[in-house]
Design a protein around this motif. Structure first.
Motif, PDB file in Angstrom:
ATOM      1  N   ILE A  65       0.836  -1.197   0.000  1.00  0.00           N
ATOM      2  CA  ILE A  65       0.000   0.000   0.000  1.00  0.00           C
ATOM      3  C   ILE A  65       0.874   1.251   0.000  1.00  0.00           C
ATOM      4  N   TRP A  66       2.015   1.207   0.650  1.00  0.00           N
ATOM      5  CA  TRP A  66       2.940   2.350   0.641  1.00  0.00           C
ATOM      6  C   TRP A  66       3.441   2.609  -0.778  1.00  0.00           C
ATOM      7  N   LEU A 119      -4.157   2.212   3.892  1.00  0.00           N
ATOM      8  CA  LEU A 119      -2.967   2.249   4.737  1.00  0.00           C
ATOM      9  C   LEU A 119      -3.361   2.154   6.207  1.00  0.00           C
ATOM     10  N   ARG A 146      -2.305  -0.925   8.735  1.00  0.00           N
ATOM     11  CA  ARG A 146      -1.578  -0.648   9.982  1.00  0.00           C
ATOM     12  C   ARG A 146      -2.438  -0.926  11.224  1.00  0.00           C
TER      13      ARG A 146
END
Length: 552
Positions: free
Chosen positions: A12-13, A69, A73
């Motif tokens: 996703i980053w 994101l 996380r």
């Protein structure tokens, strides 16, 4: 709570990095022109506050990716862990339960097997009784006169939070009491406060968890001596000195009666302590009912943060926008711009809240980060900033996202003052968005009477790039409940960013190092020996201190 994978190696980053490349050269002016509903779509309301985040360099894809994101996380799970009392402050093995201090629900909050809510409620009850006695002249000084002044002695969170809320809620003050905040270990600060006071009508509140914080204890001892030198007796100390501390024995040895020592808890960090008995000077100023309204506003924001879907969650949205700018646009600062005289100390409070929390370079797992974390927080009040630092915001070589904070109604309506203030706020965010092209500058100059040739020469100086992001936070009026929600909003924004970055937002080891070294340097300054054991610069500066002291 496990946070999966190295942040920068997540898929996703990488998707966010690719998306940034796709939109980084697009201009928000064009997005607004193409989407007449952009304001309505990028807008959220919670706990009496409304956030317009439409003037950000995002589109629907940006927000969808940022929400992904947050989920990767485990943000919802981490939020829940904070509210349920898990030891999310791993380095100190403590929970971070400032939210329990404003818990108006029936939920038990358990720490080490004990429900902490009865003790919290008892402390608020004691605060209410204390405030009732002072504000109704039932508790008086040694001369039997009512108190006219209260001096709160603390530093860091024991100073910044109460000072902010006291200033923000000045319209609600009891006019019979003046509240003073003493923090800096500077003889000039304490002198300027004490020289205006009468010891027989002054109450002191010493705010220190350990009752040993260097600056606080030194100021407290100086106030104690001033009191004794100006008419007070040792036996009068319990009438004029109270404390908020976990070190009851030290406070009693100072001369404070045990019943006038209010508790502090390990599960509340200093920068989150406004909601505890640290808020006692504020409660004295505005009254316990208004103090409870402040707590209730914070509770409403807590419930929103805890339960709202991520896509409609105001603190989460603000946190993700911050991550977007810090980690993808390479931004290293964020401006706080309150358009309200009473909120003028908000930037200072948020500096501590944000920079002490997320100014970290090591993850929760003890690994160095390979990405930027907390930004530099700065700002200033209202139109004053427009005639100072806004120039950099508009035409500087780098941009700083900004939060415009604005009550729509004034506590003090005079003529059309408030309409002018709001117009300045709105026009500044509009100018940051739109900017001014070279063609527009030329047309403007020619229309003013300048020749086309002269206009072409001057126009580049007047180009303003625009496309500079901002949020606008607005609300009807800065009432206690609103101010509580506003402060809690930023607390949760900062916590959510720390959760995404994988850092501990609830310790402050850099601050602790400064305290440790400060005591050693103080010993050297007070000694006549020539120091050799510090670095060359510090040794030289200590010698310079000795030399200049001897000249006077």
């Amino acid at each position: 709570m496990a946070i999966p994978g190295s942040l920068t190696q997540l898929d996703i980053w990488k998707s966010l990095q690719s998306h940034y490349q796709d939109i980084k050269d697009q201009h928000m002016r064009d997005w607004f022109a193409a989407d007449l509903n952009r304001f309505e779509r990028f807008n959220v309301t919670a706990a009496g506050l409304t956030l317009d985040y439409s003037k950000n360099r995002i589109n629907d894809d940006s927000m969808n990716l940022l929400m992904q994101l947050a989920r990767v996380r485990n943000l919802p799970q981490q939020i829940n862990a904070m509210f349920t009392g898990e030891a999310i402050n791993r380095s100190e093995k403590r929970p971070a339960l400032h939210t329990a201090l404003r818990n108006f629900s029936d939920r038990a909050i358990v720490v080490d097997g004990q429900d902490i809510m009865p003790e919290i409620r008892d402390t608020v009850r004691r605060m209410e009784e204390f405030c009732w006695k002072i504000r109704r002249n039932q508790w008086r000084g040694y001369s039997n006169k009512p108190f006219t002044d209260v001096v709160s002695i603390g530093i860091g969170g024991s100073f910044l939070g109460p000072k902010l809320a006291s200033g923000a809620l000045k319209p609600y003050w009891d006019s019979r009491l003046n509240i003073h905040y003493l923090a800096n270990i500077d003889g000039s600060h304490i002198t300027e406060i004490l020289k205006r006071l009468d010891p027989s009508t002054t109450l002191f509140i010493i705010q220190s968890k350990s009752f040993g914080t260097q600056e606080t204890l030194k100021n407290a001892l100086a106030c104690r001596q001033w009191f004794l030198d100006n008419g007070g007796e040792e036996s009068d100390l319990p009438k004029h000195f109270t404390a908020v501390s976990s070190n009851v024995e030290k406070a009693k040895a100072f001369g404070i009666a045990e019943e006038n020592i209010f508790p502090m808890w390990d599960w509340v960090g200093g920068r989150y302590s406004l909601w505890s008995a640290i808020g006692l000077p504020l409660a004295l100023a505005i009254g316990i009912d208004n103090f409870r309204d402040l707590l209730r506003g914070a509770f409403e924001m807590d419930e929103h943060f805890r339960t709202a879907p991520l896509e409609q969650n105001m603190p989460v949205i603000m946190a993700l926008l911050g991550v977007w700018y810090v980690n993808f646009f390479g931004v290293n600062s964020h401006a706080i711009l309150p358009y309200d005289h009473y909120l003028r100390t908000l930037p200072a409070h948020l500096q501590q809240l944000d920079m002490e929390s997320n100014g970290k370079s090591i993850t929760l797992d003890g690994n160095p980060v390979d990405y930027n974390t907390g930004p530099i927080i700065w700002g200033g009040v209202g139109t004053n900033g427009q005639h100072a630092f806004h120039q950099l915001l508009h035409q500087g070589t780098h941009f700083s996202p900004a939060d415009f904070i604005m009550p729509m109604c004034s506590h003090n309506p005079i003529d059309n003052f408030h309409a002018m203030l709001v117009s300045n706020c709105l026009s500044q965010s509009q100018a940051l968005l739109q900017g001014k092209s070279e063609e527009e500058a030329i047309e403007e100059l020619v229309a003013s009477g300048m020749s086309k040739a002269e206009a072409i020469v001057l126009a580049p100086q007047k180009v303003i790039p625009g496309n500079r992001p901002s949020n606008t936070l607005y609300f009807p009026k800065a009432k206690p409940q609103t101010v509580g929600a506003l402060i809690a909003l930023y607390e949760h924004k900062v916590a959510a960013q720390g959760m995404i970055w994988g850092v501990n937002s609830f310790d402050q080891w850099g601050v602790e190092l400064g305290k440790q070294l400060g005591n050693k340097v103080l010993d050297a300054l007070e000694s006549q020996k020539i120091p050799q054991h510090f670095d060359g610069s510090t040794n030289g500066l200590v010698r310079a201190f000795h030399q200049m002291q001897n000249l006077l």
